[in-house]
Write a protein that holds these residues in place. Structure first.
Motif, PDB file in Angstrom:
ATOM      1  N   UNK A  84      44.093  48.112  40.039  1.00  0.00           N
ATOM      2  CA  UNK A  84      42.902  48.125  40.889  1.00  0.00           C
ATOM      3  C   UNK A  84      41.704  47.507  40.166  1.00  0.00           C
ATOM      4  N   UNK A  85      41.554  47.838  38.874  1.00  0.00           N
ATOM      5  CA  UNK A  85      40.433  47.275  38.118  1.00  0.00           C
ATOM      6  C   UNK A  85      40.580  45.766  37.988  1.00  0.00           C
ATOM      7  N   UNK A  86      41.823  45.313  37.818  1.00  0.00           N
ATOM      8  CA  UNK A  86      42.052  43.871  37.715  1.00  0.00           C
ATOM      9  C   UNK A  86      41.635  43.178  39.001  1.00  0.00           C
ATOM     10  N   UNK A  87      41.894  43.837  40.122  1.00  0.00           N
ATOM     11  CA  UNK A  87      41.492  43.246  41.406  1.00  0.00           C
ATOM     12  C   UNK A  87      39.976  43.281  41.553  1.00  0.00           C
ATOM     13  N   UNK A  88      39.392  44.445  41.205  1.00  0.00           N
ATOM     14  CA  UNK A  88      37.971  44.626  41.482  1.00  0.00           C
ATOM     15  C   UNK A  88      37.088  43.828  40.525  1.00  0.00           C
ATOM     16  N   UNK A  89      37.396  43.877  39.236  1.00  0.00           N
ATOM     17  CA  UNK A  89      36.479  43.293  38.261  1.00  0.00           C
ATOM     18  C   UNK A  89      36.837  41.859  37.883  1.00  0.00           C
ATOM     19  N   UNK A  90      38.115  41.529  37.964  1.00  0.00           N
ATOM     20  CA  UNK A  90      38.500  40.182  37.549  1.00  0.00           C
ATOM     21  C   UNK A  90      38.999  39.340  38.710  1.00  0.00           C
ATOM     22  N   UNK A  91      38.990  39.937  39.895  1.00  0.00           N
ATOM     23  CA  UNK A  91      39.389  39.190  41.074  1.00  0.00           C
ATOM     24  C   UNK A  91      40.809  38.673  41.006  1.00  0.00           C
ATOM     25  N   UNK A  92      41.670  39.374  40.248  1.00  0.00           N
ATOM     26  CA  UNK A  92      43.056  38.903  40.132  1.00  0.00           C
ATOM     27  C   UNK A  92      43.800  39.145  41.439  1.00  0.00           C
ATOM     28  N   UNK A  93      44.837  38.347  41.653  1.00  0.00           N
ATOM     29  CA  UNK A  93      45.685  38.562  42.813  1.00  0.00           C
ATOM     30  C   UNK A  93      46.691  39.661  42.482  1.00  0.00           C
ATOM     31  N   UNK A  94      47.416  40.099  43.500  1.00  0.00           N
ATOM     32  CA  UNK A  94      48.405  41.148  43.287  1.00  0.00           C
ATOM     33  C   UNK A  94      49.428  40.739  42.231  1.00  0.00           C
ATOM     34  N   UNK A  95      49.851  39.474  42.277  1.00  0.00           N
ATOM     35  CA  UNK A  95      50.895  39.019  41.357  1.00  0.00           C
ATOM     36  C   UNK A  95      50.464  39.192  39.903  1.00  0.00           C
ATOM     37  N   UNK A  96      49.175  39.029  39.627  1.00  0.00           N
ATOM     38  CA  UNK A  96      48.688  39.192  38.256  1.00  0.00           C
ATOM     39  C   UNK A  96      48.277  40.629  37.979  1.00  0.00           C
ATOM     40  N   UNK A  97      47.844  41.327  39.035  1.00  0.00           N
ATOM     41  CA  UNK A  97      47.320  42.678  38.832  1.00  0.00           C
ATOM     42  C   UNK A  97      48.437  43.671  38.514  1.00  0.00           C
ATOM     43  N   UNK A  98      49.609  43.491  39.125  1.00  0.00           N
ATOM     44  CA  UNK A  98      50.708  44.426  38.853  1.00  0.00           C
ATOM     45  C   UNK A  98      51.108  44.417  37.377  1.00  0.00           C
TER      46      UNK A  98
END
Lengths: 258, 401, 618
Positions: free
Chosen positions: C382-396
């Motif tokens: 979730x933090x990867x999505x929120x703070x770094x704008x990563x996509x799901x593929x990178x956030x998992x």
């Protein structure tokens, strides 16, 4: 031919000195028994050689290497195998897997994450079991074995590391008299053929005088006598130490195979 | 009321006859999904459930809406954002709810708003107060009935002007609602009371206040005004400790929601007199429609209404009206019927503002007094929400849609 | 500026002393009960809560009889006695049957009691908080250095040492006390002395419950009785007993004193740190002294040898695997959107529970804080999505990495410990992370959590996301299975079966366990990340005690002696919850009773029971 050399070993707990100036050696192929009344310091000495206790002073040399402060794991790699007073095996595994585990560890493969453990070193494991007369039980879970058989498996585990020195803490405790003799005969023959030094503690004087080449007597943390079984049996100080149990040192009744 | 219903009936009959010949009165009920923290926030949510049940029974007794009965499928939301969206998903995909309403905690409300946006389903937040639901996190699928933090804080700050207090302390629960209210207060007090400053802020964890330490930390800063956002067990402890140590003597205290019966009743005779609060003096409101509601509620439940009861009652009637005006259960039609719509409620007319989907429902502002063995409100007035709402410019600045 | 005012400091210190006193009274029963029975009683907090509710309900009625102010204190004692009797009931009905069970079962069984009590309290006392009366004559404050201080707090400050003194007298001067101390030293010895052990244990539970009830009852003039009291006090009471050394009453007193002061002054320095401080203290103390201030190394019983044992590989297992994979792949053809959602969550929890199996069933390491890694995975994603704008593929993978990293860090502390201290340390670690997620609002969003964590476009619908989850779960489970069968898994089992033997054959136990933590953490982190995207949000409850308990329940339900048990357990528990929870408001009661029933009747779990039955038939 000295394999194990212990010198000036000392250990105290609080104010109580459990071992003082303990010195002895074990040669290859030799069986050395450590005896003494309860609380004499047998276990303390034993555990300092096995690595479970740190001595306050003194040195333990194995094959000339200083192992005084080595962990049990390091001692294993240097060639120390051991069995425990209450047999310690892996009860969730079969007899063969117990040996395989030791072989895996010996070859530093215990971090392996891929190929199944039960296929590794299987033949070698069965061979080792065969040597202690347990080949039939290779696939029997250790938890289903009789205690005497567990002790044999434990011996095979200890042998899997190809030890130079075998430590056996009360190897026959909890066994029936006939089993005792069998196990110790087996140990003696293995020690002899492979040149393994054996250091053992024992309560059963039949076992001690029947199998030990030399005997070490501890009293209140000190060695009060050391020598061949017959010398020890005649030693006055030893007799006094065992006062109250005068028959403890008598020659076992009936002949026994050498 | 009977008359209005009769007219509605006729209108409904006309709709049925003209627009939907296939629709029969015996059709399957319209399912509405409801979720709330019945286990953790029982003090508020149980009266609230009574309220919506009362409205539901009344509506169905008169035939429901669009010729169909209404069925409310109610679920426990676990008081966490994750459980709430899970339950919401179940209500929508398994139960086939046409819209969702409910939730108590503000953080759960924000998560529900996000869920509504993602799944394109209408969500009506009944209780959560954080501005975010209709401001930064707002979206066209999310509506709110209750006056939000900015509105209620605005009403209180207006009362504070006269007191002359300048050194303010803030004490608020450390989660979305408390943070949002504290933020609104900081903004509004500095805008409207020149020279006001915040001298101390305390944010105990929700339900875990160390009252003694909190009170002495506030005391230490010697504020002449205190803004309180605590509620429930935290509030009780804070009041006791503050009364004992004389924290409130000589200070102006503004307190959100403390005049609502759900939080006032547990304080019994230890009500901190003189606090300026928002609340619900249900026994003193004399409008006949409201009185009828109170009488019906007391008759059905043998208990007095809380603010939650009123809210539950209002929300279901507003949903009924919206569905009726939409003429269908289609989400887009319902949104259209809600936006900028006027509703005739038991507390008077309420408008749902279209730009932020925030209703103009107001609050009662007054002072706490002790009446016998329990607290109540005095010198109160109903403040309509319209003039306290965020301006259109403010809304447009933060909303993403 | 704050620190310069002596009167303020004095009052703050007094506040700290009074919370310390309260905490000690609440916790000392827990430590006594542990000392004698070796059971960590989760339900201790529930007894405390019952004490508060009973007092808040009973005392106003007693005061109405107007026999004077003594009735207040009589009411406190009466409430404590009632709770003591409830403790006896719990001992006779439940604890007596699980003294010999592994720690995990004991923890779970007493947690079952917690769940049962939560629902029962609402049924008996009603949903609203109950504000108790104030102590007669103690309403007015006293002046201390020019500041007002509640006089009741002074009574509380005195109550702690008084209770300590009385307990001390009881333990030193009575036969019961001698036996309690003897049992704390060596349980087997007491058994061999020919003492009536049942009576001793029942008596101990009475004493422990009485003290818990007293602690709760004494709180009513400060706090209203409410339903969250049990878990909030039990967490702190655990810390007190563990820091003090389990079984040591003076240790508990010292620990309570330190915690009380830490909280009183911690609130001034970092107002939002209250939750973290307590658990940090525990982590620091355990890192330095693995058995707390006055605790001693536990004599490890035979309880470790519970878990997976070697079995012959089933014939036709590849066919079965293929059938399962095919079944999972075909599910979208028959299931509707909601069923797919449920199936997705079941798969996620199956992976979560399975990762715990590596620690508990294989490694014998009872982790009571597995939620830490699940939550780290979810928050990482979730933090990867929120703070770094990563996509799901990178956030998992980011979530997985964070969880593995966290597990590495936590594991490094934890593998030095054993038994109950290890379980408590993992719990503390999870609680610290929970507190960080809860109170570090700027980054984690606090209680709000993080919303808007939705899958990438191609995986957005229920079918693609289900298929993605199924694929990842199957691959992860197969990998873990492989690891369990590989030498590494065997080495973990070896260390579980016999530490002495494992050391003697050269296995570095700590390093293996540490690696196991990281693998299990990574797998749990993957599950957490998948969960975050499935729900669209994360919140601190993912790191909470109940998430850990969920994983343990699934494990226990499926059977910790089987490899595939956790998968079945996850499916059954989740399906039951999904099916039963909407029907009843007494879900916690039912869940609690089922946990207790499982511990007592099916300790081998579903898969284990079925397997035993199958093997017995052959």
């Amino acid at each position: 031919m000295t394999l194990l050399s212990v010198s000036g070993l000392q250990k105290s707990f609080g104010g109580v000195v459990a071992a003082r100036d303990v010195e002895f050696t074990v040669a290859r192929g030799e069986m050395l028994a450590v005896i003494g009344p309860n609380g004499a310091g047998k276990s303390t000495v034993f555990n300092m050689v096995g690595g479970q206790l740190r001595p306050d002073r003194g040195r333990v040399l194995l094959d000339g290497h200083d192992i005084t402060h080595a962990s049990p794991q390091k001692r294993f790699r240097r060639g120390v195998g051991r069995t425990f007073q209450v047999a310690q095996t892996f009860l969730s595994m079969s007899a063969a897997e117990n040996i395989q585990m030791a072989l895996i560890s010996c070859r530093r493969q215990s971090g392996g994450l891929w190929s199944p453990a039960r296929e590794r070193h299987r033949e070698k494991a069965v061979q080792l079991l065969a040597r202690v007369g347990m080949a039939e039980a290779a696939d029997v879970p250790c938890s289903a074995l009789a205690y005497g058989d567990v002790k044999r498996v434990e011996l095979a585990i200890a042998l899997a590391g190809e030890p130079k020195l075998l430590l056996m803490d009360e190897p026959t405790a909890g066994m029936a008299p006939r089993e005792r003799t069998e196990l110790m005969d087996l140990t003696a023959s293995i020690a002899d053929t492979q040149g393994i030094g054996v250091l053992f503690t024992e309560h059963d004087m039949d076992v001690v005088f029947g199998h030990a080449a030399r005997v070490l007597v501890l009293l209140r943390g000190r060695i009060i006598a050391a020598g061949a079984p017959d010398e020890i049996r005649r030693n006055e100080e030893v007799k006094r130490a065992y006062l109250g149990d005068e028959h403890a040192l008598e020659r076992p009744k009936g002949a026994r195979p050498a | 009321m009977v008359k209005i219903s009769a007219i509605r009936w006729l209108a409904l009959g006309a709709v049925l006859a003209l627009g939907a010949p296939a629709v029969h009165a015996q059709q399957a009920p319209i399912k509405i999904g409801e979720l709330n923290s019945y286990a953790r926030q029982a003090a508020f949510t149980v009266p609230y459930r009574n309220g919506w049940q009362l409205a539901l029974d009344e509506i169905n007794a008169k035939g429901g809406v669009l010729g169909r009965k209404i069925e409310i499928v109610s679920r426990e939301d676990g008081a966490t954002t994750g459980d709430a969206t899970r339950v919401a998903d179940e209500l929508v995909t398994r139960e086939g709810a046409i819209l969702l309403f409910g939730s108590f905690l503000s953080n759960v409300g924000v998560a529900m708003a996000d869920y509504a946006n993602q799944k394109k389903i209408v969500y009506i937040a009944a209780e959560p107060l954080t501005d975010a639901i209709t401001m930064a996190q707002g979206n066209r699928y999310t509506f709110r009935i209750r006056p939000n933090n900015t509105m209620q804080v605005g009403m209180l700050v207006d009362q504070a002007k006269a007191s002359g207090a300048k050194r303010w302390a803030i004490v608020a629960p450390n989660y979305e609602y408390g943070q949002s209210a504290a933020q609104a207060f900081k903004r509004l007090i500095q805008e409207r009371v020149p020279g006001a400053q915040i001298v101390v802020e305390q944010y105990p964890a929700l339900g875990k206040i160390e009252a003694g330490a909190t009170v002495s930390a506030i005391e230490q800063a010697k504020p002449d005004g205190i803004f309180n956002v605590l509620f429930g067990p935290d509030l009780t402890q804070f009041v006791r400790e503050g009364n004992t140590r004389g924290l409130f003597e000589g200070a102006t205290v503004l307190s959100l929601l403390t005049g609502e019966p759900e939080w006032l009743l547990p304080l019994k005779d230890e009500v901190p007199e003189g606090w300026t609060v928002t609340g619900y003096p249900w026994d003193q409101i004399t409008e006949p429609k409201h009185k009828a509601f109170v009488d019906a509620y007391r008759a059905k439940y043998n208990d007095t209404p809380r603010l939650g009861s009123l809210l539950g009652y209002m929300v279901v009637y507003m949903i009924r009206d919206a569905v009726e005006r939409a003429g269908s259960t289609d989400t887009e039609a319902i949104i259209k019927a809600l936006e900028d719509a006027k509703f005739d409620t038991v507390i008077g007319p309420v408008t749902m503002r279209g730009i932020d989907n925030q209703s103009s429902m107001g609050a009662w502002v007054g002072k706490l007094v002790l009446k016998g063995a329990a607290g109540g409100m005095a010198d109160w007035a109903y403040k309509d929400g319209t003039s306290f709402m965020p301006t259109e410019a403010e809304v447009k600045a933060v909303r993403k849609d | 500026m704050l620190a310069l005012d002596p009167s303020f400091l004095a009052v703050q210190a007094l506040s700290g002393l009074s919370s310390a006193s309260s905490l000690f009274i609440a916790a000392c029963g827990l430590t006594i009960v542990f000392g004698v029975t070796r059971i960590v009683n989760f339900a201790h907090g529930s007894l405390y809560m019952i004490g508060a509710y009973t007092a808040a309900t009973l005392i106003p009625r007693l005061l109405d009889l107007s026999f004077g102010p003594m009735t207040f204190w009589a009411g406190i004692l009466a409430s404590a006695l009632i709770v003591g009797l409830i403790g006896v009931i719990i001992e006779v009905l439940l604890l007596r049957r699980i003294y010999g069970a592994p720690e995990l079962f004991q923890l779970l069984a007493t947690f079952g009691v917690v769940l049962v009590v939560q629902d029962l309290v609402v049924q008996v006392f009603g949903p609203e908080d109950i504000l108790g009366p104030r102590a007669p004559g103690l309403r007015a404050p006293v002046e201390i250095l020019g500041r007002r201080f509640p006089s009741y707090e002074l009574v509380l400050i005195a109550a702690g040492p008084v209770v300590l003194g009385l307990v001390w007298l009881l333990l030193r001067r009575t036969r019961f006390g001698v036996l309690v101390r003897a049992a704390t030293q060596d349980r087997d010895m007491v058994a061999s002395l020919g003492v009536n052990q049942a009576m001793l244990f029942t008596g101990t539970l009475f004493l422990g419950a009485f003290l818990a009830g007293l602690g709760g009852a004494l709180q009513i003039p400060r706090v209203s009785a409410h339903t969250g009291m049990d878990l909030s006090i039990i967490a702190e009471a655990f810390v007190v007993t563990v820091v003090g050394g389990m079984g040591s009453v003076p240790g508990a007193f010292l620990a309570a004193l330190i915690i009380g002061q830490l909280q009183a002054f911690g609130i001034l320095i970092v107002p939002k740190s209250t939750l973290v401080v307590v658990f940090l203290l525990m982590a620091v103390v355990l890192a330095i002294r693995p058995y707390g201030f006055f605790g001693r190394a536990e004599v490890v019983g035979g309880s470790h040898a519970v878990g997976i044992a070697s079995r012959k590989p089933l014939p036709g297992r590849f066919a079965m695997l293929l059938a399962v994979v095919a079944g999972l792949a075909c599910l979208p053809l028959v299931a509707d959107a909601y069923l797919l959602k449920v199936a997705t969550e079941i798969l996620i929890f199956a992976l979560f529970a399975f990762s715990l199996q590596l620690l508990i069933g294989v490694g014998g390491v009872v982790s009571f804080g597995h939620a830490a890694f699940f939550g780290l995975g979810a928050y990482g994603a979730a933090l990867a999505v929120k703070w770094f704008g990563l996509s799901m593929e990178a956030a998992l993978p980011a979530g997985l990495a964070l969880a593995a990293l966290g597990a590495g860090l936590i594991g490094a502390f934890v593998v030095r410990l054993s038994g109950i201290y290890l379980a408590m340390m993992t719990l503390a670690a999870a609680q610290i992370l929970f507190a960080v997620a809860f109170q570090w609002v700027e980054v984690t969003g606090g209680d709000n959590g993080i919303v808007g964590v939705w899958p990438a476009g191609w995986a957005g619908g229920p079918v693609p996301y289900y298929l993605l989850t199924a694929a990842l779960t199957v691959v992860a489970v197969l990998l873990l299975r492989r690891i369990i069968d590989a030498p590494f898994g065997y080495a973990l089992r070896a260390a579980r079966d016999s530490e002495a033997r494992a050391e003697a054959i050269g296995l570095t136990i700590r390093r293996h366990r540490w690696l196991a933590f990281m693998i299990a953490g990574a797998a749990a982190g993957l599950a957490g990340g998948l969960y975050a995207f499935s729900r669209g949000s994360v919140d601190p409850s993912l790191l909470g005690i109940s998430t850990s308990v969920d994983a343990l329940t699934m494990l226990l339900l499926g059977g910790i002696q089987t490899v595939m048990g956790p998968l079945a357990g996850a499916a059954v528990l989740h399906a039951l919850r999904d099916w039963v929870m909407p029907l009843t408001s007494l879900w916690r009661l039912m869940l609690g009773l089922s946990i207790i029933a499982m511990v007592l009747i099916f300790p081998r779990g579903l898969v284990g029971t079925v397997r035993d039955w199958w093997e017995a038939r052959e």
